[in-house]
Design a protein around this motif. Structure first.
Motif, PDB file in Angstrom:
ATOM      1  N   SER A 171      -4.994   6.441   1.243  1.00 52.17           N
ATOM      2  CA  SER A 171      -4.437   5.930  -0.007  1.00 52.17           C
ATOM      3  C   SER A 171      -5.092   6.621  -1.190  1.00 52.17           C
ATOM      4  O   SER A 171      -6.315   6.803  -1.209  1.00 52.17           O
ATOM      5  CB  SER A 171      -4.680   4.417  -0.094  1.00 52.17           C
ATOM      6  OG  SER A 171      -4.569   3.955  -1.425  1.00 52.17           O
ATOM      7  N   TYR A 218      -7.352   3.536  -2.387  1.00 52.92           N
ATOM      8  CA  TYR A 218      -8.377   2.963  -1.517  1.00 52.92           C
ATOM      9  C   TYR A 218      -9.013   3.970  -0.563  1.00 52.92           C
ATOM     10  O   TYR A 218      -9.906   3.606   0.202  1.00 52.92           O
ATOM     11  CB  TYR A 218      -7.767   1.819  -0.696  1.00 52.92           C
ATOM     12  CG  TYR A 218      -7.272   0.667  -1.537  1.00 52.92           C
ATOM     13  CD1 TYR A 218      -8.160  -0.223  -2.122  1.00 52.92           C
ATOM     14  CD2 TYR A 218      -5.902   0.475  -1.751  1.00 52.92           C
ATOM     15  CE1 TYR A 218      -7.705  -1.288  -2.894  1.00 52.92           C
ATOM     16  CE2 TYR A 218      -5.442  -0.576  -2.515  1.00 52.92           C
ATOM     17  CZ  TYR A 218      -6.346  -1.464  -3.089  1.00 52.92           C
ATOM     18  OH  TYR A 218      -5.892  -2.512  -3.847  1.00 52.92           O
ATOM     19  N   THR A 249      -9.731   6.096   2.688  1.00 57.21           N
ATOM     20  CA  THR A 249      -9.470   5.933   4.119  1.00 57.21           C
ATOM     21  C   THR A 249      -9.390   4.462   4.504  1.00 57.21           C
ATOM     22  O   THR A 249     -10.253   3.659   4.118  1.00 57.21           O
ATOM     23  CB  THR A 249     -10.570   6.611   4.955  1.00 57.21           C
ATOM     24  OG1 THR A 249     -10.613   8.006   4.614  1.00 57.21           O
ATOM     25  CG2 THR A 249     -10.302   6.462   6.443  1.00 57.21           C
ATOM     26  N   MET A 250      -8.352   4.128   5.291  1.00 58.20           N
ATOM     27  CA  MET A 250      -8.161   2.750   5.727  1.00 58.20           C
ATOM     28  C   MET A 250      -7.814   2.746   7.211  1.00 58.20           C
ATOM     29  O   MET A 250      -6.955   3.512   7.653  1.00 58.20           O
ATOM     30  CB  MET A 250      -7.028   2.092   4.925  1.00 58.20           C
ATOM     31  CG  MET A 250      -7.154   2.293   3.429  1.00 58.20           C
ATOM     32  SD  MET A 250      -5.709   1.729   2.492  1.00 58.20           S
ATOM     33  CE  MET A 250      -6.087  -0.015   2.387  1.00 58.20           C
ATOM     34  N   TYR A 251      -8.484   1.883   7.967  1.00 54.95           N
ATOM     35  CA  TYR A 251      -8.175   1.677   9.378  1.00 54.95           C
ATOM     36  C   TYR A 251      -7.391   0.370   9.495  1.00 54.95           C
ATOM     37  O   TYR A 251      -7.878  -0.691   9.092  1.00 54.95           O
ATOM     38  CB  TYR A 251      -9.453   1.606  10.205  1.00 54.95           C
ATOM     39  CG  TYR A 251     -10.302   2.861  10.125  1.00 54.95           C
ATOM     40  CD1 TYR A 251      -9.936   4.013  10.815  1.00 54.95           C
ATOM     41  CD2 TYR A 251     -11.461   2.895   9.350  1.00 54.95           C
ATOM     42  CE1 TYR A 251     -10.708   5.172  10.728  1.00 54.95           C
ATOM     43  CE2 TYR A 251     -12.229   4.047   9.259  1.00 54.95           C
ATOM     44  CZ  TYR A 251     -11.853   5.178   9.955  1.00 54.95           C
ATOM     45  OH  TYR A 251     -12.612   6.316   9.869  1.00 54.95           O
ATOM     46  N   ILE A 252      -6.180   0.447  10.055  1.00 52.57           N
ATOM     47  CA  ILE A 252      -5.271  -0.701  10.060  1.00 52.57           C
ATOM     48  C   ILE A 252      -4.790  -0.988  11.485  1.00 52.57           C
ATOM     49  O   ILE A 252      -4.137  -0.129  12.098  1.00 52.57           O
ATOM     50  CB  ILE A 252      -4.058  -0.440   9.151  1.00 52.57           C
ATOM     51  CG1 ILE A 252      -4.524  -0.123   7.712  1.00 52.57           C
ATOM     52  CG2 ILE A 252      -3.108  -1.640   9.161  1.00 52.57           C
ATOM     53  CD1 ILE A 252      -3.394   0.261   6.770  1.00 52.57           C
ATOM     54  N   ASN A 254     -11.952  -0.651   5.166  1.00 55.12           N
ATOM     55  CA  ASN A 254     -11.978   0.412   4.171  1.00 55.12           C
ATOM     56  C   ASN A 254     -13.439   0.861   3.972  1.00 55.12           C
ATOM     57  O   ASN A 254     -14.194   0.199   3.255  1.00 55.12           O
ATOM     58  CB  ASN A 254     -11.393  -0.127   2.876  1.00 55.12           C
ATOM     59  CG  ASN A 254     -11.293   0.883   1.761  1.00 55.12           C
ATOM     60  OD1 ASN A 254     -11.192   0.488   0.618  1.00 55.12           O
ATOM     61  ND2 ASN A 254     -11.313   2.151   2.046  1.00 55.12           N
ATOM     62  N   ILE A 265      -7.581  -4.803   7.525  1.00 56.68           N
ATOM     63  CA  ILE A 265      -7.879  -3.457   7.019  1.00 56.68           C
ATOM     64  C   ILE A 265      -9.382  -3.292   6.949  1.00 56.68           C
ATOM     65  O   ILE A 265     -10.093  -4.188   6.499  1.00 56.68           O
ATOM     66  CB  ILE A 265      -7.282  -3.246   5.605  1.00 56.68           C
ATOM     67  CG1 ILE A 265      -5.766  -3.372   5.596  1.00 56.68           C
ATOM     68  CG2 ILE A 265      -7.693  -1.875   5.046  1.00 56.68           C
ATOM     69  CD1 ILE A 265      -5.167  -3.375   4.200  1.00 56.68           C
ATOM     70  N   LEU A 306      -9.388  -5.593   1.892  1.00 60.06           N
ATOM     71  CA  LEU A 306      -9.225  -5.236   0.469  1.00 60.06           C
ATOM     72  C   LEU A 306      -9.864  -6.237  -0.478  1.00 60.06           C
ATOM     73  O   LEU A 306      -9.490  -6.311  -1.648  1.00 60.06           O
ATOM     74  CB  LEU A 306      -7.731  -5.095   0.111  1.00 60.06           C
ATOM     75  CG  LEU A 306      -6.957  -4.007   0.842  1.00 60.06           C
ATOM     76  CD1 LEU A 306      -5.523  -3.958   0.347  1.00 60.06           C
ATOM     77  CD2 LEU A 306      -7.623  -2.645   0.651  1.00 60.06           C
ATOM     78  N   LEU A 355       0.844  -1.185   0.000  1.00 67.27           N
ATOM     79  CA  LEU A 355       0.000   0.000   0.000  1.00 67.27           C
ATOM     80  C   LEU A 355       0.884   1.241   0.000  1.00 67.27           C
ATOM     81  O   LEU A 355       1.898   1.289   0.697  1.00 67.27           O
ATOM     82  CB  LEU A 355      -0.891   0.020   1.242  1.00 67.27           C
ATOM     83  CG  LEU A 355      -1.821  -1.181   1.438  1.00 67.27           C
ATOM     84  CD1 LEU A 355      -2.510  -1.096   2.803  1.00 67.27           C
ATOM     85  CD2 LEU A 355      -2.856  -1.242   0.325  1.00 67.27           C
TER      86      LEU A 355
END
Length: 222
Positions: free
Chosen positions: A117, A120, A122-125, A220, A218, A181, A101
């Motif tokens: 990203s 993609y 907003t991503m919460y990881i 998203n 992840i 994803l 990513l």
């Protein structure tokens, strides 16, 4: 492991990926290795094996520069500090099995971080699923986007974030999301409820499915 600093090593990550480079620094949480003119930060939880490359057939040399994340501020080499120092920079992350990513870290919470990203959004990881992080030089921007486009990623406004990952995902109740994803152990649907370690969702056929929050790498929001 400080006695191995500046030694050429092989580091195998869970899943089979092998890094061959010069070991720069290490702590209980992070190993820093210089590979192909890049500093790679490896959380120790994902390191499977480490061994000296005695033959050094690739003639790997110790770098002349110092890793930027270590010299920016005088802080301990922890995952939280590395993520915090990476905010606002173009970084490369590996979270899922085979897809890197590219983007920018915008917030670092207790057990997760927020990543923006260009692909993609907003991503919460969760921190525990981060396999490695690589900072890129200032002018090396992802996907050929402009500096203005990249800087706009850091300015995206989100609602007030919860400190814990589970609480943040509970805030997404009623929203459509993509988990992992769309890769392994993934689901796409609407979050109905989060209780304990389970996410209750409705999939594309409006069937109810339950996902274990511990295996969510992840989230998203769509």
């Amino acid at each position: 492991m400080h006695h191995l600093n500046n030694e050429v090593v092989f580091i195998e990550i869970m899943g089979g990926k092998i890094f061959n480079g010069s070991l720069i620094d290490s702590s209980d949480e992070i190993f820093v290795i210089h590979v192909n003119n890049q500093f790679v930060y490896l959380p120790t939880d994902h390191i499977y094996t480490l061994e000296r490359d005695i033959d050094n057939e690739n003639n790997i040399q110790s770098p002349s520069e110092i890793p930027q994340f270590i010299t920016k501020v005088n802080q301990d080499l922890t995952l939280f500090n590395i993520l915090s120092m990476a905010k606002g920079l173009h970084v490369e992350l590996m979270v899922t099995r085979n897809e890197a990513l590219h983007g920018v870290i915008t917030s670092v919470m207790d057990d997760y971080f927020v990543f923006q990203s260009p692909i993609y959004n907003t991503m919460y990881i969760p921190n525990k699923h981060l396999k490695w992080i690589i900072p890129h030089i200032k002018n090396d921007l992802p996907y050929g986007i402009s500096e203005t486009e990249f800087l706009s990623l850091s300015k995206i406004k989100l609602p007030t974030l919860k400190k814990q990952f589970a609480d943040q995902i509970a805030e997404l109740k009623g929203q459509l999301v993509i988990l992992n994803l769309g890769k392994d152990f993934s689901h796409i649907g609407k979050i109905n409820h989060v209780e304990g370690r389970l996410i209750e969702m409705k999939d594309g056929k409006s069937n109810t499915i339950y996902c274990n929050l511990s295996h969510i790498q992840i989230v998203n929001p769509v």
